[in-house]
Design a protein around this motif. Structure first.
Motif, PDB file in Angstrom:
ATOM      1  N   ASN A  88      16.887  13.904  10.846  1.00 26.91           N
ATOM      2  CA  ASN A  88      17.971  11.977  10.554  1.00 26.91           C
ATOM      3  C   ASN A  88      16.959  10.946   9.479  1.00 26.91           C
ATOM      4  N   HIS A  89      15.404  10.992   9.978  1.00 25.99           N
ATOM      5  CA  HIS A  89      14.416   9.780   9.631  1.00 25.99           C
ATOM      6  C   HIS A  89      13.689  10.766   9.273  1.00 25.99           C
ATOM      7  N   VAL A  90      13.385   9.504   7.636  1.00 30.03           N
ATOM      8  CA  VAL A  90      12.053  10.380   6.872  1.00 30.03           C
ATOM      9  C   VAL A  90      10.571   9.804   7.980  1.00 30.03           C
ATOM     10  N   ILE A  91       9.540  11.087   7.867  1.00 31.44           N
ATOM     11  CA  ILE A  91       8.244  10.690   9.066  1.00 31.44           C
ATOM     12  C   ILE A  91       7.496  10.505   7.732  1.00 31.44           C
ATOM     13  N   PRO A  92       6.855   9.882   7.697  1.00 28.92           N
ATOM     14  CA  PRO A  92       5.987   9.609   6.465  1.00 28.92           C
ATOM     15  C   PRO A  92       4.534  10.304   6.616  1.00 28.92           C
ATOM     16  N   ILE A  93       4.215  11.387   6.250  1.00 28.37           N
ATOM     17  CA  ILE A  93       3.046  12.036   6.491  1.00 28.37           C
ATOM     18  C   ILE A  93       1.933  12.325   5.349  1.00 28.37           C
ATOM     19  N   GLU A  94       1.007  11.125   5.210  1.00 28.51           N
ATOM     20  CA  GLU A  94      -0.382  11.561   4.089  1.00 28.51           C
ATOM     21  C   GLU A  94      -0.875  12.293   4.513  1.00 28.51           C
ATOM     22  N   GLN A  95      -1.326  12.601   3.839  1.00 24.95           N
ATOM     23  CA  GLN A  95      -3.028  14.288   3.047  1.00 24.95           C
ATOM     24  C   GLN A  95      -3.726  13.444   3.023  1.00 24.95           C
ATOM     25  N   ASN A  96      -4.103  12.207   2.627  1.00 21.50           N
ATOM     26  CA  ASN A  96      -4.933  12.081   2.771  1.00 21.50           C
ATOM     27  C   ASN A  96      -6.076  10.508   2.857  1.00 21.50           C
ATOM     28  N   THR A  97      -6.826   9.625   3.542  1.00 22.57           N
ATOM     29  CA  THR A  97      -6.856   8.311   4.174  1.00 22.57           C
ATOM     30  C   THR A  97      -6.783   7.742   2.838  1.00 22.57           C
ATOM     31  N   GLU A  98      -7.325   7.866   1.847  1.00 21.25           N
ATOM     32  CA  GLU A  98      -7.038   6.410   0.704  1.00 21.25           C
ATOM     33  C   GLU A  98      -5.592   6.112   0.193  1.00 21.25           C
ATOM     34  N   THR A  99      -4.554   7.334   0.637  1.00 20.52           N
ATOM     35  CA  THR A  99      -2.627   6.863  -0.382  1.00 20.52           C
ATOM     36  C   THR A  99      -2.803   6.355   1.702  1.00 20.52           C
ATOM     37  N   MET A 100      -3.121   6.526   2.230  1.00 13.74           N
ATOM     38  CA  MET A 100      -2.750   6.502   4.084  1.00 13.74           C
ATOM     39  C   MET A 100      -3.076   5.127   4.146  1.00 13.74           C
ATOM     40  N   MET A 101      -3.938   4.319   3.354  1.00 15.90           N
ATOM     41  CA  MET A 101      -4.446   2.769   3.963  1.00 15.90           C
ATOM     42  C   MET A 101      -3.613   2.224   2.762  1.00 15.90           C
ATOM     43  N   GLN A 102      -3.426   2.617   1.981  1.00 16.85           N
ATOM     44  CA  GLN A 102      -3.017   2.260   0.808  1.00 16.85           C
ATOM     45  C   GLN A 102      -1.203   1.666   1.518  1.00 16.85           C
ATOM     46  N   THR A 103      -0.517   2.605   2.642  1.00 15.03           N
ATOM     47  CA  THR A 103       0.787   2.581   2.524  1.00 15.03           C
ATOM     48  C   THR A 103       1.014   1.395   4.223  1.00 15.03           C
ATOM     49  N   ILE A 104      -0.522   1.200   4.498  1.00 12.15           N
ATOM     50  CA  ILE A 104      -0.719   0.183   5.869  1.00 12.15           C
ATOM     51  C   ILE A 104      -0.873  -0.976   5.736  1.00 12.15           C
ATOM     52  N   PRO A 105       0.554  -1.722   5.996  1.00  8.01           N
ATOM     53  CA  PRO A 105       0.158  -3.487   5.876  1.00  8.01           C
ATOM     54  C   PRO A 105      -0.443  -3.608   6.138  1.00  8.01           C
ATOM     55  N   ILE A 106      -1.553  -4.303   6.194  1.00 11.74           N
ATOM     56  CA  ILE A 106      -2.824  -5.465   6.329  1.00 11.74           C
ATOM     57  C   ILE A 106      -2.421  -6.363   7.647  1.00 11.74           C
ATOM     58  N   ILE A 107      -2.890  -5.940   8.723  1.00 13.46           N
ATOM     59  CA  ILE A 107      -2.017  -7.282   9.607  1.00 13.46           C
ATOM     60  C   ILE A 107      -3.352  -7.718  10.322  1.00 13.46           C
ATOM     61  N   SER A 108      -2.641  -9.400   9.845  1.00 16.53           N
ATOM     62  CA  SER A 108      -4.098  -9.977  10.388  1.00 16.53           C
ATOM     63  C   SER A 108      -3.938 -11.206  10.922  1.00 16.53           C
TER      64      SER A 108
END
Length: 108
Positions: A88-108
């Motif tokens: 019942n939930h979407v689990i984001p699965i990234e296949q490569n580091t570049e795409t994953m880094m674009q989807t993770i918000p930067i924590i400051s």
């Protein structure tokens, strides 16, 4: 400093429902509840996370692997609920580091 209960979850999350885990070979209900839950979440992350030696497993592959571990690696009641959650939930699965880094918000 970590809270003592948090450390217990970390200590026991590699125990298995069938007693074949580590470090203490605890079995079934002798494994703290939250450690059993963390074991499922940790397995999900391990299978969907990017590793240098393999690509991420698909959602279907992860589901089947967790299902296979029901009653051996994982608490059967918790696993049933966890699999229902996965359905019942979407689990984001990234296949490569570049795409994953674009989807993770930067924590400051």
């Amino acid at each position: 400093m970590f809270h003592k209960k948090f450390l217990i979850f970390l200590l026991y999350h590699h125990e298995r429902w069938d007693g074949k885990g580590y470090p203490y070979n605890r079995k079934g209900e002798n494994i703290p509840f939250f450690a059993r839950l963390v074991a499922l979440a940790d397995s999900l992350e391990a299978m969907t996370g990017i590793r240098p030696y393999r690509t991420s497993l698909t959602r279907e592959e992860v589901y089947e692997e967790i299902k296979k571990g029901t009653g051996t690696q994982f608490d059967p009641r918790l696993t049933t609920s966890f699999l229902l959650w996965m359905e019942n939930h979407v689990i984001p699965i990234e296949q490569n580091t570049e795409t994953m880094m674009q989807t993770i918000p930067i924590i400051s």
